[in-house]
Design an enzyme around this catalytic site. Structure first.
Site, PDB file in Angstrom:
ATOM      1  CG  ASN A 191      -0.359   0.001   2.509  1.00 21.03           C
ATOM      2  OD1 ASN A 191       0.661  -0.638   2.715  1.00 21.03           O
ATOM      3  ND2 ASN A 191      -0.930   0.737   3.424  1.00 21.03           N
ATOM      4  CD  GLU A 208       4.114  -1.397  13.593  1.00 24.43           C
ATOM      5  OE1 GLU A 208       2.953  -0.959  13.684  1.00 24.43           O
ATOM      6  OE2 GLU A 208       4.947  -1.309  14.505  1.00 24.43           O
ATOM      7  CD  GLU A 214       7.658  -0.567  11.828  1.00 19.14           C
ATOM      8  OE1 GLU A 214       6.938   0.259  11.228  1.00 19.14           O
ATOM      9  OE2 GLU A 214       8.149  -1.554  11.272  1.00 19.14           O
ATOM     10  CB  CYS A 220      -2.328   0.573   8.204  1.00 16.13           C
ATOM     11  SG  CYS A 220      -0.910   1.667   8.384  1.00 16.13           S
TER      12      CYS A 220
HETATM   13  P1  NAD Z   1      -0.114  -9.114   3.388  1.00 11.44           P
HETATM   14  O1  NAD Z   1      -0.059  -9.533   4.805  1.00 11.44           O
HETATM   15  O2  NAD Z   1      -0.878  -9.928   2.420  1.00 11.44           O
HETATM   16  O3  NAD Z   1       1.371  -9.024   2.777  1.00 11.44           O
HETATM   17  C1  NAD Z   1       2.372  -8.238   3.360  1.00 11.44           C
HETATM   18  C2  NAD Z   1       3.728  -8.824   2.996  1.00 11.44           C
HETATM   19  O4  NAD Z   1       3.835 -10.114   3.583  1.00 11.44           O
HETATM   20  C3  NAD Z   1       3.938  -9.019   1.498  1.00 11.44           C
HETATM   21  O5  NAD Z   1       5.281  -8.750   1.172  1.00 11.44           O
HETATM   22  C4  NAD Z   1       3.624 -10.494   1.322  1.00 11.44           C
HETATM   23  O6  NAD Z   1       4.251 -11.083   0.206  1.00 11.44           O
HETATM   24  C5  NAD Z   1       4.162 -11.076   2.608  1.00 11.44           C
HETATM   25  N1  NAD Z   1       3.559 -12.366   3.002  1.00 11.44           N
HETATM   26  C6  NAD Z   1       2.360 -12.880   2.620  1.00 11.44           C
HETATM   27  N2  NAD Z   1       2.189 -14.101   3.170  1.00 11.44           N
HETATM   28  C7  NAD Z   1       3.300 -14.344   3.925  1.00 11.44           C
HETATM   29  C8  NAD Z   1       3.702 -15.425   4.757  1.00 11.44           C
HETATM   30  N3  NAD Z   1       2.950 -16.520   4.900  1.00 11.44           N
HETATM   31  N4  NAD Z   1       4.887 -15.328   5.409  1.00 11.44           N
HETATM   32  C9  NAD Z   1       5.661 -14.233   5.283  1.00 11.44           C
HETATM   33  N5  NAD Z   1       5.333 -13.185   4.489  1.00 11.44           N
HETATM   34  C10 NAD Z   1       4.161 -13.232   3.826  1.00 11.44           C
HETATM   35  O7  NAD Z   1      -0.590  -7.595   3.414  1.00 11.44           O
HETATM   36  P2  NAD Z   1      -0.873  -6.649   2.179  1.00 11.44           P
HETATM   37  O8  NAD Z   1      -2.163  -7.090   1.575  1.00 11.44           O
HETATM   38  O9  NAD Z   1       0.343  -6.549   1.339  1.00 11.44           O
HETATM   39  O10 NAD Z   1      -1.051  -5.224   2.916  1.00 11.44           O
HETATM   40  C11 NAD Z   1      -2.252  -4.782   3.439  1.00 11.44           C
HETATM   41  C12 NAD Z   1      -2.299  -5.007   4.927  1.00 11.44           C
HETATM   42  O11 NAD Z   1      -1.193  -4.359   5.558  1.00 11.44           O
HETATM   43  C13 NAD Z   1      -3.523  -4.391   5.577  1.00 11.44           C
HETATM   44  O12 NAD Z   1      -4.049  -5.297   6.509  1.00 11.44           O
HETATM   45  C14 NAD Z   1      -2.984  -3.159   6.288  1.00 11.44           C
HETATM   46  O13 NAD Z   1      -3.743  -2.725   7.381  1.00 11.44           O
HETATM   47  C15 NAD Z   1      -1.635  -3.610   6.688  1.00 11.44           C
HETATM   48  N6  NAD Z   1      -0.743  -2.477   6.928  1.00 11.44           N
HETATM   49  C16 NAD Z   1      -0.394  -2.163   8.212  1.00 11.44           C
HETATM   50  C17 NAD Z   1       0.430  -1.076   8.466  1.00 11.44           C
HETATM   51  C18 NAD Z   1       0.850  -0.708   9.867  1.00 11.44           C
HETATM   52  O14 NAD Z   1       1.777   0.080  10.009  1.00 11.44           O
HETATM   53  N7  NAD Z   1       0.229  -1.253  10.900  1.00 11.44           N
HETATM   54  C19 NAD Z   1       0.893  -0.300   7.409  1.00 11.44           C
HETATM   55  C20 NAD Z   1       0.511  -0.642   6.112  1.00 11.44           C
HETATM   56  C21 NAD Z   1      -0.300  -1.746   5.881  1.00 11.44           C
END
Ligand code: NAD
Length: 475
Positions: free
Chosen positions: A149, A247, A455, A281
Site C-alpha cells: 500500500n 505492524e 517502530e 492502515c
Molecule cells: P499481506 O499480509 O498480504 O502481505 C504483506 C507482505 O507479507 C507481502 O510482502 C507479502 O508477500 C508477505 N507475506 C504474505 N504471506 C506471507 C507469509 N505466509 N509469510 C511471510 N510473508 C508473507 O498484506 P498486504 O495485503 O500486502 O497489505 C495490506 C495489509 O497491511 C492491511 O491489513 C494493512 O492494514 C496492513 N498495513 C499495516 C500497516 C501498519 O503500520 N500497521 C501499514 C501498512 C499496511
C-alpha cells in the site's frame, strides 16, 4: 516486458529456478512487468551475502553508515520524479500522492535514520551496584517484509533503521508492487553502496516471506501487513525465539464531536477516509459523529466525497485512483455487498467505475451498528461508515468495539475532552484535530490485533539491536 530481478550482493539476478510473476498496472488491469518468483534458495543466497557483508558494515563508525544513508537519500531525491511515476503505475497511486508525499517521505526515512545513527546512545547506571553500562549491538542479518500500500515509504521505514544500527538486510517487498524497491536497490549499487549490505528477494509471501522468517541466520524480522499473515509469522518465529515486530491491520475510528470545527476540517476528515483509496492502515474507516450534528455532518461529508475526482492515477488532478489488484478489488466489492446485506444504507458510491482497471467509487454507508462485520472487519478500501453517538462514553464504547487498535482521530475544541478521550481510546496512535501528522521520533504501532511492538525513532533502533549490560565492581 520489463523484469524486476532480485538484488543480491549488489547484482540483479533472476530467481534461482527461473520463474516469474506478473506485475499489473491497476489503472488498466493489465500486466506491464514481471517480478522474480523467489524461493528459499534465493533467500539463502541473500543471507550468505548479507552475512559476509556484516562484519565490515557493523564495524564502520556510525557516522560512516549515516553518510551512506544520506548518499542514498540524495540519489533518490535526484530521481524523485522517476520513482513517483514508478510508484504510481505499480500501485495505482495518484501521482500527486507519490510525488508530493510518499517518495519524499521515503527520502526523509533515510535521512532521519542517518541522523539517528549518529544520535543513538545508550544508558549507564551507577549508585546501586557498581557501574553498569549497556551496549546496543547490531543483531547481524535481519529480515524485512513489507506490503503494497505504501511500497517505498514502508520499505525504507524498515531498512533505514536496520542499516543505521549496523545490521545487514534481506528485504522482501510486496510481490504486488516490486518496482520502486528494485529501483532503490539498483540505485544503491550504482552509488557504490557496500555489496551485500542491502539485498532484495522478490516473490510470494508463503515462499520467500516464510523462508526469511525461518532462516536460522536471520536474527529478527520486521513485518508490516495483514493481521492474518502477522499471526502466521508470529507462530513460525515463536519456537525459534526470533525477535519480531508486527505492524498489522486496523479499523480506525474518527470521533467527531459537536463542538469541533468540523466544517473547517472536513477536507482532512474526507482525506483520512479516502487517501490512497482507503488503502492506508491509518485511514479512518468508522466515522463516529455526535448525534446532534449527525445529519448536518452526514450531508456535508457525502457532498464532499461525491466531489472527489476518481480516475487515472497519472493525471495530476486525480484524488482517488484504482485499488491495487483484482483480488483486492473483488474483496472490497464483496464487502460493500455484505454491508448492504447487513442492512447498511449506501449514501454514495457502492459502484465500480465503468472503465478498465480496478476502480471502486468512494463509498459512505450508514445505518449499521457496532457489532456487524462491516464495522468490525478491515476492508482497506474506499469505504467508510457513519455511526451516531450520544456522549463521550458512548463514543468511546463505539470506538473501542473492535479487536484492532492502531489509530484514532478526535475532533473537538474541548481540550479537556480531547485528552480524556485520548487516554481511554484503545489505539497506539491518537491524533487530536489532525490526521496522519507524523513526527518520525514518535512510537508508531498498534495494540490488540493491530500488532506487536513499535517502530519509529529510537524504538526502531532498539528493535534492531541487542542490549548487553556490562556491570563492573567499583572497589
Ligand atoms: P499481506 O499480509 O498480504 O502481505 C504483506 C507482505 O507479507 C507481502 O510482502 C507479502 O508477500 C508477505 N507475506 C504474505 N504471506 C506471507 C507469509 N505466509 N509469510 C511471510 N510473508 C508473507 O498484506 P498486504 O495485503 O500486502 O497489505 C495490506 C495489509 O497491511 C492491511 O491489513 C494493512 O492494514 C496492513 N498495513 C499495516 C500497516 C501498519 O503500520 N500497521 C501499514 C501498512 C499496511
Amino acid at each position: 516486458m520489463r523484469q524486476f530481478g532480485h538484488v543480491i550482493d549488489g547484482e540483479t539476478r533472476h530467481a534461482a529456478d527461473g520463474r516469474w510473476l506478473d506485475v499489473f498496472d491497476p489503472a488498466i488491469g493489465q500486466a506491464f512487468a514481471q517480478v522474480a518468483s523467489g524461493t528459499a534458495a534465493d533467500v539463502g543466497d541473500a543471507v550468505t551475502a548479507a552475512a559476509t557483508a556484516f562484519p565490515a558494515w557493523s564495524a564502520l563508525p556510525n557516522s560512516e553508515r549515516a553518510r551512506w544513508l544520506e548518499k542514498l537519500a540524495d540519489a533518490l531525491e535526484a530521481r524523485l520524479d522517476d520513482f513517483a511515476h514508478a510508484e504510481s503505475r505499480d500501485g495505482g497511486k495518484p501521482i500527486r500522492l507519490a510525488r508530493d508525499v510518499e517518495i519524499p517521505r521515503a527520502i526523509s526515512n533515510l535521512r532521519f535514520f542517518a541522523h539517528a545513527a549518529t544520535q543513538f546512545a545508550s544508558e549507564s547506571h551507577h549508585g546501586q551496584a557498581g557501574l553498569n553500562y549497556t551496549l546496543r549491538l547490531p543483531l547481524g542479518v535481519v529480515g524485512t517484509i513489507s506490503p503494497w500500500n505504501l511500497p517505498l515509504y514502508l520499505f525504507t521505514w524498515k531498512i533505514a533503521p536496520a542499516l543505521a544500527a549496523g545490521n545487514t538486510v534481506v528485504a522482501k517487498p510486496s510481490e504486488v508492487t516490486p518496482h520502486t524497491a528494485t529501483m532503490l536497490a539498483e540505485l544503491a549499487a550504482e552509488i557504490g553502496f557496500p555489496q551485500g549490505v542491502l539485498n532484495i528477494v522478490h516473490g510470494a509471501g508463503p515462499e520467500v516471506g516464510e523462508a526469511i522468517v525461518l532462516h536460522p541466520a536471520i536474527k529478527a524480522v520486521s513485518f508490516t501487513g495483514s493481521t492474518a499473515v502477522g499471526k502466521r509469522i508470529a507462530g513460525l518465529a515463536a519456537p525459534m525465539l526470533k525477535k519480531v515486530s508486527l505492524e498489522l491491520g486496523g479499523k480506525n475510528p474518527t470521533l467527531v464531536f459537536a463542538d469541533s470545527d468540523w466544517r473547517e476540517h472536513l477536507d482532512t476528515i474526507v482525506r483520512s477516509a479516502f487517501q490512497n483509496s482507503g488503502q492506508i492502515c491509518l485511514c479512518g474507516s468508522r466515522i463516529l459523529v455526535e448525534r446532534r450534528i449527525y445529519n448536518a455532518f452526514r450531508d456535508a461529508f457525502v457532498e464532499r466525497v461525491v466531489a472527489l475526482r476518481v480516475g487515472d492515477p497519472i493525471d495530476d488532478d486525480t484524488q482517488v485512483g484504482p485499488l491495487v489488484s483484482q483480488a483486492h478489488f473483488d474483496k472490497v466489492v464483496a464487502a460493500i455487498a455484505h454491508a448492504q446485506a447487513e442492512g447498511g444504507h449506501v449514501l454514495c458510491g457502492g459502484t465500480t467505475l465503468q472503465r478498465p482497471g480496478w476502480f471502486v467509487m468512494p463509498t459512505v454507508i450508514d445505518g449499521l451498528g457496532a457489532d456487524c462485520a462491516t464495522n468490525r472487519e478491515e476492508i482497506f478500501g474506499p469505504v467508510t461508515t457513519l455511526q451516531p453517538f450520544d456522549s463521550d462514553d458512548d463514543a468511546l464504547r463505539l470506538a473501542n468495539a473492535v479487536d484492532y487498535g492502531l489509530a484514532a482521530s478526535i475532533w473537538t475544541r474541548d481540550l479537556n475532552r480531547a485528552h480524556h478521550v485520548a487516554a481511554r481510546i484503545d489505539a497506539g496512535i491518537v491524533w487530536i484535530n489532525a490526521w496522519l501528522m507524523r513526527d518520525l521520533r514518535t512510537p508508531f504501532g498498534g495494540m490488540g490485533q493491530s500488532g506487536l511492538g513499535r517502530e519509529g525513532g529510537m524504538e526502531a533502533m532498539r528493535f534492531f539491536t541487542e542490549a548487553r549490560n556490562v556491570g563492573m565492581a567499583l572497589t
